[in-house]
Structure formats: structure tokens, C-alpha cells
Design an enzyme around this catalytic site. Structure first.
Site, PDB file in Angstrom:
ATOM      1  N   SER A 221      68.961  39.568 -86.460  1.00  0.00           N
ATOM      2  CA  SER A 221      70.122  40.172 -87.127  1.00  0.00           C
ATOM      3  C   SER A 221      69.648  40.682 -88.475  1.00  0.00           C
ATOM      4  CB  SER A 221      71.217  39.118 -87.345  1.00  0.00           C
ATOM      5  OG  SER A 221      72.156  39.568 -88.315  1.00  0.00           O
TER       6      SER A 221
ATOM      7  N   TYR B 165      73.699  30.674 -90.296  1.00  0.00           N
ATOM      8  CA  TYR B 165      73.477  31.810 -89.390  1.00  0.00           C
ATOM      9  C   TYR B 165      72.323  32.674 -89.905  1.00  0.00           C
ATOM     10  CZ  TYR B 165      74.280  35.981 -86.580  1.00  0.00           C
ATOM     11  OH  TYR B 165      74.112  37.043 -85.729  1.00  0.00           O
TER      12      TYR B 165
HETATM   13  N1  LIG Z   1      77.712  41.403 -82.779  1.00  0.00           N
HETATM   14  C1  LIG Z   1      77.035  41.550 -83.915  1.00  0.00           C
HETATM   15  O1  LIG Z   1      77.527  42.133 -84.903  1.00  0.00           O
HETATM   16  C2  LIG Z   1      75.640  41.010 -84.020  1.00  0.00           C
HETATM   17  C3  LIG Z   1      74.853  41.439 -85.100  1.00  0.00           C
HETATM   18  C4  LIG Z   1      73.565  40.954 -85.212  1.00  0.00           C
HETATM   19  C5  LIG Z   1      73.077  40.084 -84.285  1.00  0.00           C
HETATM   20  N2  LIG Z   1      73.859  39.660 -83.249  1.00  0.00           N
HETATM   21  C6  LIG Z   1      73.287  38.722 -82.302  1.00  0.00           C
HETATM   22  O2  LIG Z   1      73.340  39.289 -81.019  1.00  0.00           O
HETATM   23  C7  LIG Z   1      73.303  38.253 -80.037  1.00  0.00           C
HETATM   24  C8  LIG Z   1      74.353  38.533 -78.988  1.00  0.00           C
HETATM   25  O3  LIG Z   1      75.619  38.468 -79.602  1.00  0.00           O
HETATM   26  P1  LIG Z   1      76.826  39.412 -79.201  1.00  0.00           P
HETATM   27  O4  LIG Z   1      77.190  40.210 -80.386  1.00  0.00           O
HETATM   28  O5  LIG Z   1      76.567  40.089 -77.922  1.00  0.00           O
HETATM   29  O6  LIG Z   1      77.958  38.298 -79.061  1.00  0.00           O
HETATM   30  P2  LIG Z   1      78.868  37.863 -77.813  1.00  0.00           P
HETATM   31  O7  LIG Z   1      79.524  39.060 -77.240  1.00  0.00           O
HETATM   32  O8  LIG Z   1      79.712  36.752 -78.332  1.00  0.00           O
HETATM   33  O9  LIG Z   1      77.819  37.319 -76.749  1.00  0.00           O
HETATM   34  C9  LIG Z   1      77.139  36.109 -76.946  1.00  0.00           C
HETATM   35  C10 LIG Z   1      76.474  35.715 -75.653  1.00  0.00           C
HETATM   36  O10 LIG Z   1      75.842  34.445 -75.852  1.00  0.00           O
HETATM   37  C11 LIG Z   1      76.329  33.539 -74.850  1.00  0.00           C
HETATM   38  N3  LIG Z   1      76.417  32.180 -75.371  1.00  0.00           N
HETATM   39  C12 LIG Z   1      77.173  31.728 -76.395  1.00  0.00           C
HETATM   40  N4  LIG Z   1      77.046  30.393 -76.530  1.00  0.00           N
HETATM   41  C13 LIG Z   1      76.173  30.002 -75.564  1.00  0.00           C
HETATM   42  C14 LIG Z   1      75.640  28.754 -75.186  1.00  0.00           C
HETATM   43  N5  LIG Z   1      75.976  27.623 -75.836  1.00  0.00           N
HETATM   44  N6  LIG Z   1      74.771  28.697 -74.152  1.00  0.00           N
HETATM   45  C15 LIG Z   1      74.430  29.837 -73.481  1.00  0.00           C
HETATM   46  N7  LIG Z   1      74.902  31.050 -73.800  1.00  0.00           N
HETATM   47  C16 LIG Z   1      75.765  31.129 -74.825  1.00  0.00           C
HETATM   48  C17 LIG Z   1      77.708  34.059 -74.476  1.00  0.00           C
HETATM   49  O11 LIG Z   1      78.058  33.689 -73.152  1.00  0.00           O
HETATM   50  P3  LIG Z   1      78.968  32.424 -72.742  1.00  0.00           P
HETATM   51  O12 LIG Z   1      80.095  32.335 -73.729  1.00  0.00           O
HETATM   52  O13 LIG Z   1      79.372  32.782 -71.353  1.00  0.00           O
HETATM   53  O14 LIG Z   1      78.067  31.243 -72.782  1.00  0.00           O
HETATM   54  C18 LIG Z   1      77.457  35.559 -74.519  1.00  0.00           C
HETATM   55  O15 LIG Z   1      76.883  35.983 -73.302  1.00  0.00           O
HETATM   56  C19 LIG Z   1      73.485  36.938 -80.796  1.00  0.00           C
HETATM   57  O16 LIG Z   1      72.234  36.301 -80.949  1.00  0.00           O
HETATM   58  C20 LIG Z   1      73.999  37.399 -82.164  1.00  0.00           C
HETATM   59  O17 LIG Z   1      73.659  36.496 -83.185  1.00  0.00           O
HETATM   60  C21 LIG Z   1      75.124  40.115 -83.089  1.00  0.00           C
END
Ligand SMILES: NC(=O)c1ccc[n+]([C@@H]2O[C@H](COP(=O)([O-])OP(=O)(O)OC[C@H]3O[C@@H](n4cnc5c(N)ncnc54)[C@H](OP(=O)(O)O)[C@@H]3O)[C@@H](O)[C@H]2O)c1
Length: 269
Positions: A143, A156
Site C-alpha cells: 500500500s 496497518y
Molecule cells: N482498497 C484500497 O484502497 C487498498 C489500498 C492499498 C492496499 N490495499 C490492499 O489490497 C489488498 C486487498 O484489499 P481490497 O481492497 O481488495 O479489500 P477487500 O475488497 O476487503 O478484499 C480483501 C480480501 O481479503 C480477504 N480476507 C480478509 N480477511 C481474511 C482472512 N482472515 N483470511 C483470508 N482472507 C481474508 C477477503 O475475503 P474474505 O472476507 O472472504 O475472507 C477479500 O477477498 C489488501 O492487502 C489491502 O491492504 C487496498
């Protein structure tokens, strides 16, 4: 059904929704079979069905809570003995914007296990096999808070700084063994991440929020170009290059037999 060449198996964690689901889609279309990991089995099953119908690729679902020790070790054991794996996408993660005083330490504990321990253990499970086979790649979703921890919650930011540092070190250790590592540093991306962290994405100025599909397509274009650290939102790449140059310029000056004179410490020289 596509005629793309077979590229081996890609493991995508956090594939049930958001960024991970887009990676799964794009990688299947590129020619990877998939192992999709997350807790939500129904969503994973639906995605697996759609992707195998549309691409003809084999898609396996591993429902697991990667913040749970037993589940994580079960996933590790399965992946360790799978010689078809050519790509690991460490993407599952949670985050929040809350300060230390407003955060529950148990949630912070879970965040560290999911964002730090899970990618660490999955990398340790998969890399020795990749090295033995002389090829493989890892994409780690970090991130922008890895380099700007003041923007959101400190745990985070720290967890994503770990992902960036770990990726940098893996590149250093593994480049001559045929393994490529990319750290992706998304800025705000339109997914459930924000709502789950307590700040729905609608609260952010729309001009800083990128669609997940554009973020992943940019990150994969950078992966194809061999980038090791990718900031999809960054227009002026010379800013990152200057940051890296400054970091590298510091390296020869970081260890010495005595403290720097400005501290006024009497030395034994
Ligand atoms: N969205 C942003 O603005 C942003 C920015 C920078 C970085 N990121 C990073 O991008 C990555 C993906 O995030 P996203 O934005 O796509 O968020 P998201 O839509 O909330 O997706 C998160 C994913 O992680 C899975 N997950 C959550 N808790 C888990 C657990 N305990 N065990 C296994 N899987 C788990 C969720 O599936 P389940 O709930 O089905 O387990 C989901 O598939 C993360 O590492 C986040 O930190 C996001």
C-alpha cells in the site's frame, strides 16, 4: 475458452472480492490455473465457476482464515507440495484509519497475523520449490501507507512497510535464482476494504479513488515490464527513483564503530 499458453498455477489470497478477485480474473485470462484463497467459500466458488467456464482454466478453492494459525498451516502444507505453482499473489489484507487510542488491540493483532504473518509463511512455503524449479514470481499487495504511514492506522502502515521491506529483501536474495518479486503500492482503491475498516469509500474525494480493475491492470502492466515496486497512481516516476536513490545513498553510512560526532559521546578511539 481461450487459446492462451499454460503459465502454471497462480495462488491468489484474498480472491473472494476486491483487488484479489480482479487478479484472479486477469491471471486466468493470461493462462494460469488458479488456487483461490479467502474465508468466503460461496464467493470463491462462484468466482471459480465463472472463471473456469469463461477461460477453461482449472480453478481450485481453498476456504481458509489466514489469520488463524491452524488454517494458515493447512494452506501452507497444501501449497508446499504443489510443484505447478509459478506465481503467488499475497493480497489478502485488512486495514483501518483509526488511531491507536481508538483501535482495539485484538483487531490490530488479527491485522498483523493476516497482513504480515500470512504472506511471510506462504512465501516460506512456496519459495523453496520455486527455487528448486528455477522459476517463479511473487506479487505482494502492499500500500502507499508503506511509505506514508501517517495517512491511516499505524499498525496497518507498519504491516505494509513490512510487505515492502520483505519484498525488497526477497528481490535482493532471489533475483539470481530466477524468482521475480513485485511489491504493489495501491493508493485508495474502490473496494469493500474501506467500509470494513470503518470509513466507507464514499467519504474519500473521488479524485483520489481508483477502480480496482484499473489498479490491477496497471500493476500487471508494470509486472510485465519487470518493475519491482509499483505505485499505480504515481504519474512522475522520477519521484520514486529519487526516493530510492536517497535510500541507497544512505546505505554506506548506516553502521560505524562510533556514534556520529554530533552526539558528543566520548569514544574509546
Ligand atoms: N482498497 C484500497 O484502497 C487498498 C489500498 C492499498 C492496499 N490495499 C490492499 O489490497 C489488498 C486487498 O484489499 P481490497 O481492497 O481488495 O479489500 P477487500 O475488497 O476487503 O478484499 C480483501 C480480501 O481479503 C480477504 N480476507 C480478509 N480477511 C481474511 C482472512 N482472515 N483470511 C483470508 N482472507 C481474508 C477477503 O475475503 P474474505 O472476507 O472472504 O475472507 C477479500 O477477498 C489488501 O492487502 C489491502 O491492504 C487496498
Amino acid at each position: 475458452m481461450t487459446n492462451t499458453p499454460y503459465l502454471g498455477t497462480a495462488v491468489v489470497t484474498g480472491a473472494s472480492t476486491g483487488i484479489g478477485a480482479i487478479y484472479a480474473d486477469r491471471l486466468a485470462r493470461r493462462g494460469y490455473d488458479l488456487i483461490l484463497v479467502a474465508r468466503g467459500k460461496d464467493k470463491l466458488d462462484a468466482l471459480a465457476r465463472r472463471l473456469s467456464d469463461e477461460t477453461g482454466r482449472a480453478v481450485e478453492v481453498l476456504a481458509a482464515d489466514l489469520s488463524d494459525d491452524a488454517d494458515l498451516r493447512r494452506v501452507e502444507a497444501q501449497l508446499r507440495q504443489d510443484a505447478s505453482i509459478t506465481l503467488l499473489v499475497n493480497n489478502a489484507g485488512i486495514g483501518t484509519h483509526s488511531t491507536l487510542l481508538d483501535s482495539d488491540v485484538e483487531r490490530m493483532d488479527k491485522m498483523v497475523r493476516l497482513n504480515v504473518l500470512a504472506p511471510t509463511r506462504l512465501t516460506y512455503a512456496i519459495v523453496p520449490g520455486m527455487v528448486a524449479r528455477g522459476k517463479g514470481a511473487i506479487i505482494n499487495t502492499a500500500s502507499i501507507v508503506a511509505i506514508a504511514p501517517e495517512l491511516l492506522n499505524g499498525v496497518y502502515g507498519g504491516s505494509k512497510a513490512f510487505v515492502l521491506a520483505f519484498s525488497t529483501s526477497l528481490n535482493h536474495e532471489l533475483a539470481d535464482k530466477g524468482i521475480r518479486v513485485q511489491a504493489v503500492l495501491p493508493g485508495a482503491t474502490r473496494t469493500d476494504f474501506w467500509e470494513l475498516g470503518g470509513l466507507p469509500v464514499e467519504n474519500l474525494p473521488s479524485e483520489i479513488v481508483m477502480p480496482a480493475s484499473e489498479m490491477v491492470d496497471a500493476a500487471l502492466a508494470a509486472f510485465d515490464a519487470g518493475e519491482r515496486v509499483t505505485i499505480p497512481a504515481l504519474n512522475d516516476v522520477t519521484l520514486w527513483q529519487a526516493y530510492e536513490a536517497a535510500r541507497n545513498a544512505l546505505k554506506p553510512h548506516l553502521s560505524s564503530q562510533h556514534p556520529a560526532p554530533r552526539f558528543g559521546v566520548k569514544t574509546n578511539a
